[in-house]
Design a protein around this motif. Structure first.
Motif, PDB file in Angstrom:
ATOM      1  N   SER A 134       0.783  -1.323   0.128  1.00 55.06           N
ATOM      2  CA  SER A 134      -0.017  -0.167   0.115  1.00 55.06           C
ATOM      3  C   SER A 134       0.762   1.339   0.045  1.00 55.06           C
ATOM      4  O   SER A 134       0.288   2.532  -0.226  1.00 55.06           O
ATOM      5  N   GLU A 135       1.928   1.219   0.212  1.00 51.19           N
ATOM      6  CA  GLU A 135       3.184   2.283   0.439  1.00 51.19           C
ATOM      7  C   GLU A 135       3.685   2.690  -0.976  1.00 51.19           C
ATOM      8  O   GLU A 135       4.472   3.605  -1.211  1.00 51.19           O
ATOM      9  N   ILE A 136       3.409   1.586  -2.088  1.00 46.01           N
ATOM     10  CA  ILE A 136       3.791   2.173  -3.393  1.00 46.01           C
ATOM     11  C   ILE A 136       2.707   2.423  -4.108  1.00 46.01           C
ATOM     12  O   ILE A 136       2.127   1.648  -4.696  1.00 46.01           O
ATOM     13  N   PRO A 137       2.744   3.760  -4.411  1.00 49.27           N
ATOM     14  CA  PRO A 137       1.288   4.080  -5.406  1.00 49.27           C
ATOM     15  C   PRO A 137       1.511   3.528  -6.580  1.00 49.27           C
ATOM     16  O   PRO A 137       2.427   3.527  -7.508  1.00 49.27           O
ATOM     17  N   GLY A 138       0.249   3.083  -6.812  1.00 50.60           N
ATOM     18  CA  GLY A 138       0.124   2.466  -8.037  1.00 50.60           C
ATOM     19  C   GLY A 138       0.571   0.921  -8.516  1.00 50.60           C
ATOM     20  O   GLY A 138       0.371   0.297  -9.650  1.00 50.60           O
ATOM     21  N   ALA A 139       1.285   0.685  -7.652  1.00 49.25           N
ATOM     22  CA  ALA A 139       2.028  -0.741  -7.789  1.00 49.25           C
ATOM     23  C   ALA A 139       0.824  -1.954  -7.656  1.00 49.25           C
ATOM     24  O   ALA A 139      -0.165  -1.615  -6.928  1.00 49.25           O
ATOM     25  N   LEU A 140       1.018  -3.128  -8.367  1.00 48.67           N
ATOM     26  CA  LEU A 140       0.372  -4.344  -8.273  1.00 48.67           C
ATOM     27  C   LEU A 140       1.046  -5.262  -7.458  1.00 48.67           C
ATOM     28  O   LEU A 140       0.204  -6.222  -6.794  1.00 48.67           O
ATOM     29  N   GLN A 141       2.075  -5.044  -7.044  1.00 46.86           N
ATOM     30  CA  GLN A 141       2.840  -6.242  -6.241  1.00 46.86           C
ATOM     31  C   GLN A 141       4.169  -5.263  -5.928  1.00 46.86           C
ATOM     32  O   GLN A 141       4.644  -4.411  -6.540  1.00 46.86           O
ATOM     33  N   LEU A 142       4.940  -5.938  -4.891  1.00 47.78           N
ATOM     34  CA  LEU A 142       6.336  -5.438  -4.607  1.00 47.78           C
ATOM     35  C   LEU A 142       7.162  -5.405  -5.526  1.00 47.78           C
ATOM     36  O   LEU A 142       7.174  -6.474  -6.339  1.00 47.78           O
ATOM     37  N   PRO A 143       8.053  -4.791  -5.777  1.00 52.31           N
ATOM     38  CA  PRO A 143       9.220  -4.957  -6.616  1.00 52.31           C
ATOM     39  C   PRO A 143       9.929  -6.221  -6.484  1.00 52.31           C
ATOM     40  O   PRO A 143       9.857  -6.934  -5.053  1.00 52.31           O
ATOM     41  N   ALA A 144      10.627  -6.934  -7.177  1.00 53.37           N
ATOM     42  CA  ALA A 144      11.608  -8.028  -7.207  1.00 53.37           C
ATOM     43  C   ALA A 144      12.872  -7.821  -6.087  1.00 53.37           C
ATOM     44  O   ALA A 144      13.053  -6.858  -6.100  1.00 53.37           O
ATOM     45  N   VAL A 145      13.167  -8.904  -5.494  1.00 53.22           N
ATOM     46  CA  VAL A 145      14.143  -8.823  -4.544  1.00 53.22           C
ATOM     47  C   VAL A 145      15.506  -8.215  -5.333  1.00 53.22           C
ATOM     48  O   VAL A 145      15.544  -8.613  -6.343  1.00 53.22           O
ATOM     49  N   GLY A 146      16.245  -7.391  -4.569  1.00 54.00           N
ATOM     50  CA  GLY A 146      17.400  -6.750  -5.487  1.00 54.00           C
ATOM     51  C   GLY A 146      17.021  -5.505  -6.124  1.00 54.00           C
ATOM     52  O   GLY A 146      17.808  -4.591  -6.548  1.00 54.00           O
ATOM     53  N   GLU A 147      15.539  -5.122  -6.762  1.00 61.15           N
ATOM     54  CA  GLU A 147      15.458  -4.019  -7.395  1.00 61.15           C
ATOM     55  C   GLU A 147      15.548  -2.690  -6.395  1.00 61.15           C
ATOM     56  O   GLU A 147      15.324  -2.851  -5.083  1.00 61.15           O
ATOM     57  N   ARG A 148      16.093  -1.469  -6.731  1.00 63.79           N
ATOM     58  CA  ARG A 148      16.228  -0.575  -6.006  1.00 63.79           C
ATOM     59  C   ARG A 148      15.079   0.339  -6.002  1.00 63.79           C
ATOM     60  O   ARG A 148      14.171   0.648  -6.849  1.00 63.79           O
ATOM     61  N   VAL A 149      14.976   0.956  -4.587  1.00 67.76           N
ATOM     62  CA  VAL A 149      13.729   1.725  -4.230  1.00 67.76           C
ATOM     63  C   VAL A 149      14.203   2.867  -3.451  1.00 67.76           C
ATOM     64  O   VAL A 149      15.137   3.213  -3.236  1.00 67.76           O
ATOM     65  N   GLU A 150      13.355   4.021  -3.370  1.00 60.06           N
ATOM     66  CA  GLU A 150      13.470   5.139  -2.622  1.00 60.06           C
ATOM     67  C   GLU A 150      12.362   5.226  -1.728  1.00 60.06           C
ATOM     68  O   GLU A 150      10.981   4.845  -2.008  1.00 60.06           O
ATOM     69  N   PHE A 151      12.525   5.789  -0.563  1.00 59.39           N
ATOM     70  CA  PHE A 151      11.489   5.638   0.536  1.00 59.39           C
ATOM     71  C   PHE A 151      11.695   6.697   1.572  1.00 59.39           C
ATOM     72  O   PHE A 151      12.860   7.296   1.565  1.00 59.39           O
ATOM     73  N   GLN A 152      10.669   6.990   2.437  1.00 58.18           N
ATOM     74  CA  GLN A 152      10.981   7.664   3.612  1.00 58.18           C
ATOM     75  C   GLN A 152      10.435   7.019   4.868  1.00 58.18           C
ATOM     76  O   GLN A 152       9.703   5.990   4.820  1.00 58.18           O
TER      77      GLN A 152
END
Length: 185
Positions: A134-152
């Motif tokens: 729910s914290e990733i706007p528009g996402a249908l699932q979490l990114p894959a293991v190893g994918e880069r993300v930005e967050f607060q």
């Protein structure tokens, strides 16, 4: 005999919080601009002192802790939240909301996982941070293991004694986050 309590016209005595962005840094003074509508007579642009700054961090016990003083910096362009007293219109505090980077470390399901913050952010974010879809706007699932993300960092609404990753952005083009989850039979 009981008196009736009228709800209308009640005053809010605590602070009201407004999202803002740092426009300028001048030594120990920061010019910030509120990015939402403000009630009069609050100015949209204000100058705040370094002593008013604070931010969330993860303590070694995994409990949230507030960093203050020299532990906190606000840079031009960074987001913050300004707490203004509702009756006096005085600035009470400024929460710095830095954007951190990391990679997806684990993903036990398509909707929950953990982020491993980059080395430079571990002193603030800890070794791993909980993540919910729910914290990733528009996402249908979490990114894959190893994918880069930005967050607060933000307080976890389900466990106020913990911080979690909020307002997460997938940084890789073609991220798994925007593909429909599939089940293998």
């Amino acid at each position: 005999m009981h008196k009736a309590v009228v709800a209308e016209g009640r005053r809010i005595d605590g602070p009201m919080e407004y999202p803002a962005q740092c426009l300028e840094v001048n030594g120990e003074q920061y010019m910030v601009e509120m990015t939402s509508e403000l009630p009069p007579p609050i100015d949209k642009t204000i100058v705040v002192s370094h002593s008013m700054l604070w931010q969330w961090a993860v303590a070694s016990s995994l409990q949230p802790r507030k960093l203050t003083g020299d532990q906190v910096m606000l840079a031009v362009g960074e987001r913050c939240v300004v707490a203004i007293h509702a009756t006096t219109n005085e600035v009470q505090a400024v929460q710095v909301v830095p954007r951190l980077c990391g990679r997806i470390a684990s993903r036990p399901s398509s909707s929950v996982g953990q982020i491993e913050p980059d080395e430079e952010y571990r002193s603030v974010a800890g070794a791993k941070i909980f993540l919910r879809l729910s914290e990733i706007p528009g996402a249908l699932q979490l990114p894959a293991v190893g994918e880069r993300v930005e967050f607060q960092l933000a307080l976890n609404p389900e466990r106020a004694d913990r911080l979690w990753a909020a307002e997460v952005t997938a940084l890789q083009e073609g991220s798994l986050a925007f593909n429909t989850p599939t089940r293998s039979v």
